[in-house]
Write a protein that holds these residues in place. Structure first.
Motif, PDB file in Angstrom:
ATOM      1  N   LYS A  44      -9.595  10.657  -7.168  1.00 29.08           N
ATOM      2  CA  LYS A  44      -9.748  12.101  -6.978  1.00 29.08           C
ATOM      3  C   LYS A  44     -11.215  12.501  -7.134  1.00 29.08           C
ATOM      4  O   LYS A  44     -11.670  13.451  -6.523  1.00 29.08           O
ATOM      5  N   ASP A  45     -11.925  11.776  -7.980  1.00 24.16           N
ATOM      6  CA  ASP A  45     -13.354  12.009  -8.187  1.00 24.16           C
ATOM      7  C   ASP A  45     -14.087  11.494  -6.948  1.00 24.16           C
ATOM      8  O   ASP A  45     -14.066  10.303  -6.654  1.00 24.16           O
ATOM      9  N   LEU A  46     -14.725  12.403  -6.209  1.00 23.58           N
ATOM     10  CA  LEU A  46     -15.400  12.007  -4.969  1.00 23.58           C
ATOM     11  C   LEU A  46     -16.452  10.925  -5.182  1.00 23.58           C
ATOM     12  O   LEU A  46     -16.664  10.087  -4.310  1.00 23.58           O
ATOM     13  N   ARG A  48     -16.260   8.438  -7.271  1.00 26.77           N
ATOM     14  CA  ARG A  48     -15.510   7.178  -7.325  1.00 26.77           C
ATOM     15  C   ARG A  48     -14.967   6.824  -5.943  1.00 26.77           C
ATOM     16  O   ARG A  48     -14.976   5.676  -5.542  1.00 26.77           O
ATOM     17  N   PHE A  49     -14.477   7.841  -5.218  1.00 30.66           N
ATOM     18  CA  PHE A  49     -13.946   7.605  -3.877  1.00 30.66           C
ATOM     19  C   PHE A  49     -15.012   7.005  -2.969  1.00 30.66           C
ATOM     20  O   PHE A  49     -14.728   6.137  -2.151  1.00 30.66           O
ATOM     21  N   ARG A  50     -16.251   7.429  -3.131  1.00 25.53           N
ATOM     22  CA  ARG A  50     -17.344   6.925  -2.288  1.00 25.53           C
ATOM     23  C   ARG A  50     -17.680   5.467  -2.579  1.00 25.53           C
ATOM     24  O   ARG A  50     -18.439   4.848  -1.836  1.00 25.53           O
ATOM     25  N   GLU A  51     -17.120   4.895  -3.647  1.00 22.55           N
ATOM     26  CA  GLU A  51     -17.292   3.471  -3.942  1.00 22.55           C
ATOM     27  C   GLU A  51     -16.344   2.612  -3.101  1.00 22.55           C
ATOM     28  O   GLU A  51     -16.440   1.392  -3.116  1.00 22.55           O
ATOM     29  N   LEU A  52     -15.439   3.255  -2.393  1.00 16.73           N
ATOM     30  CA  LEU A  52     -14.434   2.576  -1.584  1.00 16.73           C
ATOM     31  C   LEU A  52     -15.073   1.608  -0.605  1.00 16.73           C
ATOM     32  O   LEU A  52     -16.022   1.951   0.083  1.00 16.73           O
ATOM     33  N   ARG A  53     -14.580   0.368  -0.559  1.00 16.35           N
ATOM     34  CA  ARG A  53     -15.079  -0.661   0.353  1.00 16.35           C
ATOM     35  C   ARG A  53     -13.921  -1.552   0.763  1.00 16.35           C
ATOM     36  O   ARG A  53     -12.963  -1.712   0.019  1.00 16.35           O
ATOM     37  N   ALA A  54     -14.035  -2.164   1.901  1.00 17.96           N
ATOM     38  CA  ALA A  54     -13.086  -3.211   2.286  1.00 17.96           C
ATOM     39  C   ALA A  54     -13.478  -4.460   1.520  1.00 17.96           C
ATOM     40  O   ALA A  54     -14.658  -4.734   1.332  1.00 17.96           O
ATOM     41  N   HIS A  55     -12.507  -5.207   1.077  1.00 20.48           N
ATOM     42  CA  HIS A  55     -12.781  -6.433   0.339  1.00 20.48           C
ATOM     43  C   HIS A  55     -11.878  -7.525   0.917  1.00 20.48           C
ATOM     44  O   HIS A  55     -10.663  -7.425   0.844  1.00 20.48           O
ATOM     45  N   PRO A  56     -12.466  -8.576   1.488  1.00 18.62           N
ATOM     46  CA  PRO A  56     -11.669  -9.605   2.170  1.00 18.62           C
ATOM     47  C   PRO A  56     -10.584 -10.239   1.306  1.00 18.62           C
ATOM     48  O   PRO A  56      -9.519 -10.570   1.799  1.00 18.62           O
ATOM     49  N   ALA A  57     -10.833 -10.387   0.027  1.00 14.39           N
ATOM     50  CA  ALA A  57      -9.840 -11.021  -0.844  1.00 14.39           C
ATOM     51  C   ALA A  57      -8.608 -10.146  -1.031  1.00 14.39           C
ATOM     52  O   ALA A  57      -7.545 -10.637  -1.391  1.00 14.39           O
ATOM     53  N   TRP A  58      -8.748  -8.837  -0.770  1.00 13.30           N
ATOM     54  CA  TRP A  58      -7.628  -7.917  -0.953  1.00 13.30           C
ATOM     55  C   TRP A  58      -7.021  -7.511   0.383  1.00 13.30           C
ATOM     56  O   TRP A  58      -6.179  -6.641   0.438  1.00 13.30           O
ATOM     57  N   ALA A  59      -7.483  -8.109   1.476  1.00 12.64           N
ATOM     58  CA  ALA A  59      -6.951  -7.760   2.794  1.00 12.64           C
ATOM     59  C   ALA A  59      -5.439  -7.939   2.767  1.00 12.64           C
ATOM     60  O   ALA A  59      -4.936  -8.856   2.141  1.00 12.64           O
ATOM     61  N   PRO A  60      -4.709  -7.069   3.408  1.00 14.18           N
ATOM     62  CA  PRO A  60      -5.147  -6.006   4.302  1.00 14.18           C
ATOM     63  C   PRO A  60      -5.280  -4.659   3.613  1.00 14.18           C
ATOM     64  O   PRO A  60      -4.754  -3.665   4.075  1.00 14.18           O
ATOM     65  N   SER A  61      -5.932  -4.600   2.492  1.00 14.90           N
ATOM     66  CA  SER A  61      -6.061  -3.368   1.735  1.00 14.90           C
ATOM     67  C   SER A  61      -7.507  -2.924   1.647  1.00 14.90           C
ATOM     68  O   SER A  61      -8.416  -3.652   2.000  1.00 14.90           O
ATOM     69  N   ILE A  62      -7.699  -1.724   1.134  1.00 15.67           N
ATOM     70  CA  ILE A  62      -9.042  -1.242   0.820  1.00 15.67           C
ATOM     71  C   ILE A  62      -9.131  -1.235  -0.688  1.00 15.67           C
ATOM     72  O   ILE A  62      -8.217  -0.796  -1.354  1.00 15.67           O
ATOM     73  N   GLY A  63     -10.211  -1.724  -1.235  1.00 16.97           N
ATOM     74  CA  GLY A  63     -10.352  -1.724  -2.676  1.00 16.97           C
ATOM     75  C   GLY A  63     -11.677  -1.141  -3.100  1.00 16.97           C
ATOM     76  O   GLY A  63     -12.526  -0.829  -2.293  1.00 16.97           O
ATOM     77  N   ARG A  64     -11.816  -0.963  -4.406  1.00 20.42           N
ATOM     78  CA  ARG A  64     -13.083  -0.513  -4.962  1.00 20.42           C
ATOM     79  C   ARG A  64     -13.688  -1.698  -5.676  1.00 20.42           C
ATOM     80  O   ARG A  64     -13.273  -2.813  -5.499  1.00 20.42           O
ATOM     81  N   THR A  65     -14.678  -1.444  -6.513  1.00 19.88           N
ATOM     82  CA  THR A  65     -15.308  -2.530  -7.243  1.00 19.88           C
ATOM     83  C   THR A  65     -14.348  -3.135  -8.268  1.00 19.88           C
ATOM     84  O   THR A  65     -14.543  -4.236  -8.710  1.00 19.88           O
ATOM     85  N   GLU A  66     -13.313  -2.371  -8.649  1.00 19.00           N
ATOM     86  CA  GLU A  66     -12.272  -2.888  -9.533  1.00 19.00           C
ATOM     87  C   GLU A  66     -11.071  -3.254  -8.663  1.00 19.00           C
ATOM     88  O   GLU A  66     -10.904  -2.715  -7.589  1.00 19.00           O
ATOM     89  N   PRO A  67     -10.206  -4.154  -9.119  1.00 16.30           N
ATOM     90  CA  PRO A  67      -9.104  -4.605  -8.276  1.00 16.30           C
ATOM     91  C   PRO A  67      -7.965  -3.599  -8.137  1.00 16.30           C
ATOM     92  O   PRO A  67      -6.851  -3.832  -8.550  1.00 16.30           O
ATOM     93  N   ILE A  68      -8.269  -2.445  -7.570  1.00 13.08           N
ATOM     94  CA  ILE A  68      -7.252  -1.475  -7.186  1.00 13.08           C
ATOM     95  C   ILE A  68      -7.327  -1.394  -5.680  1.00 13.08           C
ATOM     96  O   ILE A  68      -8.402  -1.260  -5.121  1.00 13.08           O
ATOM     97  N   SER A  69      -6.205  -1.527  -5.015  1.00 14.13           N
ATOM     98  CA  SER A  69      -6.242  -1.502  -3.562  1.00 14.13           C
ATOM     99  C   SER A  69      -5.269  -0.480  -3.014  1.00 14.13           C
ATOM    100  O   SER A  69      -4.292  -0.125  -3.654  1.00 14.13           O
ATOM    101  N   ILE A  70      -5.583  -0.011  -1.828  1.00 15.19           N
ATOM    102  CA  ILE A  70      -4.755   0.960  -1.136  1.00 15.19           C
ATOM    103  C   ILE A  70      -4.332   0.303   0.180  1.00 15.19           C
ATOM    104  O   ILE A  70      -5.167   0.052   1.033  1.00 15.19           O
ATOM    105  N   PRO A  71      -3.061  -0.017   0.345  1.00 18.36           N
ATOM    106  CA  PRO A  71      -2.640  -0.674   1.591  1.00 18.36           C
ATOM    107  C   PRO A  71      -2.636   0.320   2.758  1.00 18.36           C
ATOM    108  O   PRO A  71      -1.793   1.182   2.841  1.00 18.36           O
ATOM    109  N   LEU A  72      -3.611   0.206   3.634  1.00 15.72           N
ATOM    110  CA  LEU A  72      -3.734   1.119   4.748  1.00 15.72           C
ATOM    111  C   LEU A  72      -3.593   0.420   6.099  1.00 15.72           C
ATOM    112  O   LEU A  72      -3.764   1.045   7.121  1.00 15.72           O
ATOM    113  N   SER A  73      -3.256  -0.848   6.095  1.00 12.74           N
ATOM    114  CA  SER A  73      -3.134  -1.569   7.350  1.00 12.74           C
ATOM    115  C   SER A  73      -2.069  -0.978   8.251  1.00 12.74           C
ATOM    116  O   SER A  73      -2.122  -1.103   9.465  1.00 12.74           O
TER     117      SER A  73
END
Length: 77
Positions: A44-46, A48-73
């Motif tokens: 919710k904190d913009l 933190r949201f701007r830290e959002l990156r794709a991370h190959p190890a978490w594919a097919p998800s989007i993750g941040r620098t910590e291992p939280i992912s959002i499955p958006l595939s």
């Protein structure tokens, strides 16, 4: 078949540009999805949201620098 997200770029507000492994690129407004609860509440904190990156190890998800992912595939069209 789900496609891996290879790039995720935060845009204005809670929008993100996604690029999939097959070259498809699209933009998604995550503020339209009731997503920022529970483990995703920090996004919710913009800043933190701007830290959002794709991370190959978490594919097919989007993750941040910590291992939280959002499955958006499933957003692939």
């Amino acid at each position: 078949m789900l496609k891996d997200i290879v790039e995720a770029t935060p845009l204005e507000g809670y929008q993100v540009r996604l690029q999939f492994e097959d070259g498809v690129v699209g933009e998604l407004d995550l503020s339209a999805i009731n997503l920022f609860e529970g483990v995703f509440a920090p996004l919710k904190d913009l800043n933190r949201f701007r830290e959002l990156r794709a991370h190959p190890a978490w594919a097919p998800s989007i993750g941040r620098t910590e291992p939280i992912s959002i499955p958006l595939s499933s957003m692939h069209v």
